[in-house]
Design a protein around this motif. Structure first.
Motif, PDB file in Angstrom:
ATOM      1  N   GLY A   1       0.816  -1.198   0.000  1.00 21.55           N
ATOM      2  CA  GLY A   1       0.000   0.000   0.000  1.00 21.55           C
ATOM      3  C   GLY A   1       0.849   1.247   0.000  1.00 21.55           C
ATOM      4  O   GLY A   1       1.104   1.836   1.066  1.00 21.55           O
ATOM      5  N   ILE A   2       1.306   1.639  -1.156  1.00 21.99           N
ATOM      6  CA  ILE A   2       2.093   2.858  -1.299  1.00 21.99           C
ATOM      7  C   ILE A   2       1.433   3.736  -2.347  1.00 21.99           C
ATOM      8  O   ILE A   2       1.194   3.271  -3.463  1.00 21.99           O
ATOM      9  N   THR A   3       1.178   4.952  -1.996  1.00 22.02           N
ATOM     10  CA  THR A   3       0.536   5.888  -2.910  1.00 22.02           C
ATOM     11  C   THR A   3       1.402   7.119  -3.037  1.00 22.02           C
ATOM     12  O   THR A   3       1.769   7.741  -2.030  1.00 22.02           O
ATOM     13  N   GLN A   4       1.727   7.476  -4.276  1.00 20.57           N
ATOM     14  CA  GLN A   4       2.463   8.707  -4.526  1.00 20.57           C
ATOM     15  C   GLN A   4       1.530   9.728  -5.162  1.00 20.57           C
ATOM     16  O   GLN A   4       0.701   9.377  -5.998  1.00 20.57           O
ATOM     17  N   SER A   5       1.699  10.963  -4.747  1.00 21.17           N
ATOM     18  CA  SER A   5       0.913  12.021  -5.367  1.00 21.17           C
ATOM     19  C   SER A   5       1.732  13.300  -5.482  1.00 21.17           C
ATOM     20  O   SER A   5       2.565  13.585  -4.605  1.00 21.17           O
TER      21      SER A   5
ATOM     22  N   LEU B   1       6.324  16.562  -3.224  1.00 25.12           N
ATOM     23  CA  LEU B   1       5.774  15.274  -3.606  1.00 25.12           C
ATOM     24  C   LEU B   1       5.470  14.494  -2.332  1.00 25.12           C
ATOM     25  O   LEU B   1       6.229  14.545  -1.359  1.00 25.12           O
ATOM     26  N   ARG B   2       4.379  13.735  -2.386  1.00 25.49           N
ATOM     27  CA  ARG B   2       3.941  13.012  -1.188  1.00 25.49           C
ATOM     28  C   ARG B   2       3.972  11.514  -1.411  1.00 25.49           C
ATOM     29  O   ARG B   2       3.611  11.015  -2.481  1.00 25.49           O
ATOM     30  N   CYS B   3       4.389  10.817  -0.372  1.00 29.20           N
ATOM     31  CA  CYS B   3       4.354   9.363  -0.363  1.00 29.20           C
ATOM     32  C   CYS B   3       3.596   8.921   0.869  1.00 29.20           C
ATOM     33  O   CYS B   3       3.922   9.336   1.992  1.00 29.20           O
TER      34      CYS B   3
ATOM     35  N   PHE C   1       5.787  10.508   3.938  1.00 25.80           N
ATOM     36  CA  PHE C   1       7.159  10.965   3.695  1.00 25.80           C
ATOM     37  C   PHE C   1       7.087  11.967   2.552  1.00 25.80           C
ATOM     38  O   PHE C   1       6.677  11.624   1.438  1.00 25.80           O
ATOM     39  N   LEU C   2       7.452  13.209   2.826  1.00 21.62           N
ATOM     40  CA  LEU C   2       7.339  14.268   1.842  1.00 21.62           C
ATOM     41  C   LEU C   2       8.707  14.637   1.289  1.00 21.62           C
ATOM     42  O   LEU C   2       9.689  14.732   2.034  1.00 21.62           O
TER      43      LEU C   2
END
Lengths: 112, 113
Positions: free
Chosen positions: A3-7, A21-23, A74-75
């Motif tokens: 479950g890893i989402t990057q945006s 960027l966000r993780c 984690f940003l």
């Protein structure tokens, strides 16, 4: 899938602007990493985190900063984006030492 | 920073052929991992090898870790178009309080039907 989402997944920004960027992970893994991937260079570590508020530099950290205020987030911040920071950025997580890294789907960043 | 060199950089073969990809370093690693990456996606772990001389098999893929834990190879038997992708090796070094992975630059494999 881990479950890893990057945006965001894609972003175009202008030179000199700040970018974050966000993780986000739902796996409660201790370690989190930011990599950049460029042709001919493979994946290069920018920064990593080994716990909340615990971060350290990787091999290509200049121009980047990170923050980890919660286990799951984690940003990565580009304080003043440059064209050389055009790249694909990957977040990864790992549970402990000597275990595999799970990667997000990447963020394609273009600095114009 | 530990340097990992992969060869070949590009490989294009016909379906059914065999191939070997190499990952070499002058550094000793505590473990070495192989990943496969498809376009638009992040790398996905295939295997981890941790013991010098270790051989692991994953269907038609055979992974070997060198005796000195400085190099590794990936052999694919009877390649199929679904094997197409970027293959990355990554060496892990236990460094201080955190783990770092050093990635090779990858081998882009294309298997033609």
């Amino acid at each position: 899938d881990a479950g890893i989402t990057q945006s965001p997944r894609h972003k175009v920004t202008e030179t000199g602007t700040p970018v974050t960027l966000r993780c986000h992970q739902t796996e409660n893994h201790r370690y989190m990493y930011w990599y950049r991937q460029d042709p001919g260079h493979g994946l290069r570590l920018i920064h990593y985190s080994y716990g909340v508020k615990d971060t350290d530099k990787g091999e290509v950290s200049d121009g980047y900063s990170v923050s980890r205020s919660k286990t799951e987030d984690f940003l990565l911040t580009l304080e003043s984006a440059t064209s050389s920071q055009t790249s694909v950025y990957f977040c990864a997580i790992s549970l402990t030492l000597n275990t595999e890294a799970f990667f997000g789907q990447g963020t394609r960043l273009t600095v114009v | 920073t530990q340097l990992l060199e992969q060869s070949p950089q590009f490989l294009s073969i016909q379906e059914g052929e065999n191939l070997t990809v190499y990952c070499n370093s002058s550094s000793v690693f505590s473990s070495l991992q192989w990943y496969r990456q498809e376009p638009g996606e992040g790398p996905v772990l295939l295997v981890t090898v941790v013991t010098g001389g270790e051989v692991k098999k994953l269907k038609r893929l055979t992974f070997q870790f060198g005796d000195a834990r400085k190099d590794s190879s990936l052999h694919i038997t009877a390649a199929q178009p679904g094997d197409t992708g970027l293959y990355l090796c990554a060496g892990a070094v236990a460094s201080g309080s955190a783990r770092q992975l050093t990635f090779g630059s990858g081998t882009q494999l294309t298997v033609l039907p």
